[in-house]
Design a protein around this motif. Structure first.
Motif, PDB file in Angstrom:
ATOM      1  N   GLY A   1       0.808  -1.211   0.000  1.00 34.29           N
ATOM      2  CA  GLY A   1       0.000   0.000   0.000  1.00 34.29           C
ATOM      3  C   GLY A   1       0.840   1.259   0.000  1.00 34.29           C
ATOM      4  O   GLY A   1       0.592   2.188  -0.782  1.00 34.29           O
ATOM      5  N   CYS A   2       1.842   1.319   0.858  1.00 36.68           N
ATOM      6  CA  CYS A   2       2.713   2.499   0.928  1.00 36.68           C
ATOM      7  C   CYS A   2       3.611   2.578  -0.300  1.00 36.68           C
ATOM      8  O   CYS A   2       3.920   3.674  -0.779  1.00 36.68           O
ATOM      9  CB  CYS A   2       3.539   2.473   2.213  1.00 36.68           C
ATOM     10  SG  CYS A   2       2.550   2.766   3.715  1.00 36.68           S
ATOM     11  N   ARG A   3       4.031   1.435  -0.809  1.00 37.98           N
ATOM     12  CA  ARG A   3       4.825   1.443  -2.040  1.00 37.98           C
ATOM     13  C   ARG A   3       3.987   1.984  -3.197  1.00 37.98           C
ATOM     14  O   ARG A   3       4.461   2.756  -4.029  1.00 37.98           O
ATOM     15  CB  ARG A   3       5.322   0.029  -2.370  1.00 37.98           C
ATOM     16  CG  ARG A   3       6.362  -0.020  -3.481  1.00 37.98           C
ATOM     17  CD  ARG A   3       6.861  -1.438  -3.677  1.00 37.98           C
ATOM     18  NE  ARG A   3       7.531  -1.940  -2.494  1.00 37.98           N
ATOM     19  CZ  ARG A   3       8.804  -1.701  -2.207  1.00 37.98           C
ATOM     20  NH1 ARG A   3       9.528  -0.937  -3.019  1.00 37.98           N
ATOM     21  NH2 ARG A   3       9.355  -2.209  -1.122  1.00 37.98           N
ATOM     22  N   GLY A   4       2.702   1.594  -3.228  1.00 33.20           N
ATOM     23  CA  GLY A   4       1.813   2.118  -4.254  1.00 33.20           C
ATOM     24  C   GLY A   4       1.603   3.617  -4.119  1.00 33.20           C
ATOM     25  O   GLY A   4       1.527   4.334  -5.127  1.00 33.20           O
ATOM     26  N   LEU A   5       1.508   4.097  -2.877  1.00 28.87           N
ATOM     27  CA  LEU A   5       1.368   5.539  -2.641  1.00 28.87           C
ATOM     28  C   LEU A   5       2.536   6.299  -3.246  1.00 28.87           C
ATOM     29  O   LEU A   5       2.355   7.334  -3.911  1.00 28.87           O
ATOM     30  CB  LEU A   5       1.290   5.811  -1.131  1.00 28.87           C
ATOM     31  CG  LEU A   5       1.287   7.269  -0.686  1.00 28.87           C
ATOM     32  CD1 LEU A   5      -0.010   7.951  -1.101  1.00 28.87           C
ATOM     33  CD2 LEU A   5       1.461   7.363   0.829  1.00 28.87           C
ATOM     34  N   LEU A   6       3.746   5.785  -3.070  1.00 30.19           N
ATOM     35  CA  LEU A   6       4.930   6.447  -3.599  1.00 30.19           C
ATOM     36  C   LEU A   6       4.995   6.381  -5.120  1.00 30.19           C
ATOM     37  O   LEU A   6       5.640   7.226  -5.749  1.00 30.19           O
ATOM     38  CB  LEU A   6       6.190   5.812  -3.005  1.00 30.19           C
ATOM     39  CG  LEU A   6       6.466   6.121  -1.533  1.00 30.19           C
ATOM     40  CD1 LEU A   6       7.678   5.336  -1.048  1.00 30.19           C
ATOM     41  CD2 LEU A   6       6.680   7.605  -1.305  1.00 30.19           C
ATOM     42  N   SER A   7       4.351   5.391  -5.697  1.00 31.57           N
ATOM     43  CA  SER A   7       4.395   5.252  -7.160  1.00 31.57           C
ATOM     44  C   SER A   7       3.359   6.115  -7.870  1.00 31.57           C
ATOM     45  O   SER A   7       3.381   6.225  -9.092  1.00 31.57           O
ATOM     46  CB  SER A   7       4.206   3.780  -7.556  1.00 31.57           C
ATOM     47  OG  SER A   7       2.877   3.359  -7.307  1.00 31.57           O
ATOM     48  N   ARG A   8       2.448   6.745  -7.097  1.00 33.08           N
ATOM     49  CA  ARG A   8       1.375   7.535  -7.708  1.00 33.08           C
ATOM     50  C   ARG A   8       1.491   9.022  -7.363  1.00 33.08           C
ATOM     51  O   ARG A   8       0.497   9.741  -7.322  1.00 33.08           O
ATOM     52  CB  ARG A   8       0.013   7.018  -7.244  1.00 33.08           C
ATOM     53  CG  ARG A   8      -0.284   5.583  -7.659  1.00 33.08           C
ATOM     54  CD  ARG A   8      -1.726   5.212  -7.351  1.00 33.08           C
ATOM     55  NE  ARG A   8      -2.033   5.296  -5.937  1.00 33.08           N
ATOM     56  CZ  ARG A   8      -1.867   4.299  -5.070  1.00 33.08           C
ATOM     57  NH1 ARG A   8      -1.377   3.137  -5.476  1.00 33.08           N
ATOM     58  NH2 ARG A   8      -2.190   4.454  -3.799  1.00 33.08           N
TER      59      ARG A   8
END
Length: 227
Positions: A27-34
């Protein structure tokens, strides 16, 4: 790899949200990718600050990630934080196909106390991320501390600017190499902008114009342009 192995052997939690598991959950990795980079002008902006671009607001997850990497030496976070910084650099570059990234210098005593130079580590990761996108990025540790300023915590914007005045200087061996090159000054977080402005001053006083500044995050009082 080492950080992931420690997580598996000893158990750990996500540095962003605290969820049990690995250093950075999906979830946090996805946040950084968006992330959507934005102009992050302080109010008021300090004199001499080149246009600053932030990858994200300094919200709870980002704040935890930056602190975990910087103060708790969770080294695997350098890669995602560097990728976030790279998005801000790319937005600051505009049409330029290459860039020199100049990190704000850290005091030697602080680096020794932490056991690493977190901004240098993040900047290296940003260089790799930019090169993977076809941008000719290079690290230029061109600035040094001429004198160590007092602790900035609790100081007003005006006092921060006065505290940092003349604190940074250019390493002479970089002067010719950086002349007429696209330069972006980088840091992890922008608050009042006084640190980045002093870094810009140190470069421009030696005839090296700064294209812009880029940071991982801007504090909540720094809002996107037009807000």
């Amino acid at each position: 790899m080492w950080g992931a192995a420690v997580d598996l052997l000893l158990g750990g939690d996500c540095a962003g949200c605290g969820r049990p598991g690995v250093t950075l959950c999906d979830g946090c990795r996805g946040l950084l990718s968006r992330l959507t980079p934005f102009r992050a002008w302080p109010d008021p902006p300090p004199s001499g600050l080149a246009p600053p671009t932030a990858a994200a607001p300094y919200g709870e997850e980002i704040r935890r990630l930056v602190i975990a990497h910087k103060e708790n030496a969770r080294y695997p976070l350098a890669h995602p934080l560097g990728a976030a910084l790279a998005t801000a650099v790319q937005a600051a570059l505009g049409e330029h196909g290459g860039v020199w990234l100049v990190p704000v210098p850290s005091a030697g005593a602080t680096v020794r106390q932490r056991g690493h130079d977190p901004l240098r580590r993040i900047t290296r990761a940003a260089v790799r991320a930019l090169r993977a996108q076809g941008i000719e990025a290079r690290l230029a540790p061109a600035l040094r501390l001429v004198r160590r300023p007092d602790d900035q915590a609790g100081l007003s914007a005006e006092r921060r600017t006065a505290n940092l005045a003349g604190a940074f200087g250019l390493r002479s061996r970089w002067a010719e190499l950086l002349t007429d090159q696209p330069i972006v000054v980088v840091d992890d977080v922008i608050t009042t902008g006084s640190t980045l402005a002093e870094a810009c001053r140190a470069l421009e006083s030696q005839g090296i114009p700064v294209l812009g500044c880029a940071v991982v995050a801007a504090t909540p009082r720094r809002l996107p342009s037009g807000s």
